[in-house]
Design a protein around this motif. Structure first.
Motif, PDB file in Angstrom:
ATOM      1  N   ARG A  17      -2.533  11.597  -6.584  1.00 26.37           N
ATOM      2  CA  ARG A  17      -1.569  12.732  -6.383  1.00 26.37           C
ATOM      3  C   ARG A  17      -1.910  13.674  -7.011  1.00 26.37           C
ATOM      4  NH1 ARG A  17       0.893  11.569  -1.854  1.00 26.37           N
ATOM      5  NH2 ARG A  17       1.376   9.667  -0.664  1.00 26.37           N
ATOM      6  N   VAL A  18      -2.910  14.961  -7.418  1.00 27.97           N
ATOM      7  CA  VAL A  18      -3.230  14.864  -8.347  1.00 27.97           C
ATOM      8  C   VAL A  18      -1.624  16.583  -8.686  1.00 27.97           C
ATOM      9  CG1 VAL A  18      -5.430  15.571  -8.405  1.00 27.97           C
ATOM     10  CG2 VAL A  18      -4.331  17.373  -7.167  1.00 27.97           C
ATOM     11  N   CYS A  19      -0.958  16.697  -7.346  1.00 27.35           N
ATOM     12  CA  CYS A  19       0.278  17.138  -8.057  1.00 27.35           C
ATOM     13  C   CYS A  19       0.564  17.141  -8.978  1.00 27.35           C
ATOM     14  CB  CYS A  19       1.095  17.751  -6.670  1.00 27.35           C
ATOM     15  SG  CYS A  19       1.856  16.401  -5.982  1.00 27.35           S
ATOM     16  N   ILE A  20       0.850  15.449  -9.218  1.00 23.60           N
ATOM     17  CA  ILE A  20       1.801  15.183 -10.863  1.00 23.60           C
ATOM     18  C   ILE A  20       1.503  14.576 -11.232  1.00 23.60           C
ATOM     19  CG2 ILE A  20       4.035  15.139  -8.776  1.00 23.60           C
ATOM     20  CD1 ILE A  20       2.945  11.959  -7.947  1.00 23.60           C
ATOM     21  N   GLU A  21       0.139  14.280 -11.499  1.00 21.69           N
ATOM     22  CA  GLU A  21      -0.919  13.629 -12.656  1.00 21.69           C
ATOM     23  C   GLU A  21      -1.736  14.640 -13.768  1.00 21.69           C
ATOM     24  OE1 GLU A  21      -3.361  10.261 -13.407  1.00 21.69           O
ATOM     25  OE2 GLU A  21      -1.833  10.598 -12.093  1.00 21.69           O
ATOM     26  N   PRO A  22      -0.932  14.544 -14.720  1.00 24.07           N
ATOM     27  CA  PRO A  22      -1.183  15.028 -15.856  1.00 24.07           C
ATOM     28  C   PRO A  22      -3.266  15.397 -16.003  1.00 24.07           C
ATOM     29  CG  PRO A  22       0.303  13.347 -16.325  1.00 24.07           C
ATOM     30  CD  PRO A  22      -0.158  12.894 -14.534  1.00 24.07           C
ATOM     31  N   LEU A  23      -3.251  16.485 -16.386  1.00 24.32           N
ATOM     32  CA  LEU A  23      -4.072  16.642 -17.055  1.00 24.32           C
ATOM     33  C   LEU A  23      -4.519  16.638 -18.516  1.00 24.32           C
ATOM     34  CD1 LEU A  23      -6.976  18.603 -15.970  1.00 24.32           C
ATOM     35  CD2 LEU A  23      -5.780  20.577 -17.446  1.00 24.32           C
ATOM     36  N   VAL A  24      -5.943  15.737 -17.999  1.00 26.23           N
ATOM     37  CA  VAL A  24      -6.693  14.616 -19.881  1.00 26.23           C
ATOM     38  C   VAL A  24      -7.633  15.506 -19.754  1.00 26.23           C
ATOM     39  CG1 VAL A  24      -7.209  12.311 -20.595  1.00 26.23           C
ATOM     40  CG2 VAL A  24      -5.547  12.815 -18.431  1.00 26.23           C
TER      41      VAL A  24
END
Length: 102
Positions: free
Chosen positions: A76-83
């Motif tokens: 779920r990329v809406c809540i996954e932090p960018l790394v």
């Protein structure tokens, strides 16, 4: 495509991160989610499920933003932090990937 000025929120944009989306290197900022970085880079379609799906709820409740991240489907990329250095790909449905099966 990013909010530059906000009357209440401050945005720390001191650390720029690079990530790959569909073989294209994009930039984002530490502290933002994958979906918000994609949206800011003009990427509106996150996945396909009978039709294109985009950034919808932004709180992890729907399934519109499920994508493959670093080889893991259904993130779920809406809540996954960018790394820094991550690899993000669109997916079709529940884990069938554009460009072939995993």
């Amino acid at each position: 495509m990013r909010i530059e000025n906000h009357p209440v929120l401050d945005f720390d944009r001191s650390k720029v991160l690079s990530f790959t989306f569909e073989e294209t290197v994009l930039k984002g900022y530490e502290g933002e989610t994958i979906a918000s970085a994609l949206h800011a880079n003009g990427i509106k379609v996150l996945r396909h499920d009978h039709r294109p799906r985009g950034f919808y709820c932004a709180i992890g409740n729907c399934s519109s933003c499920l994508m493959e991240v670093n080889g893991e489907p259904n993130v779920r990329v809406c809540i996954e932090p960018l790394v820094d250095g991550m690899v993000v790909k669109q997916q079709i449905g529940k884990g069938a990937f554009i460009g072939g099966e995993k």
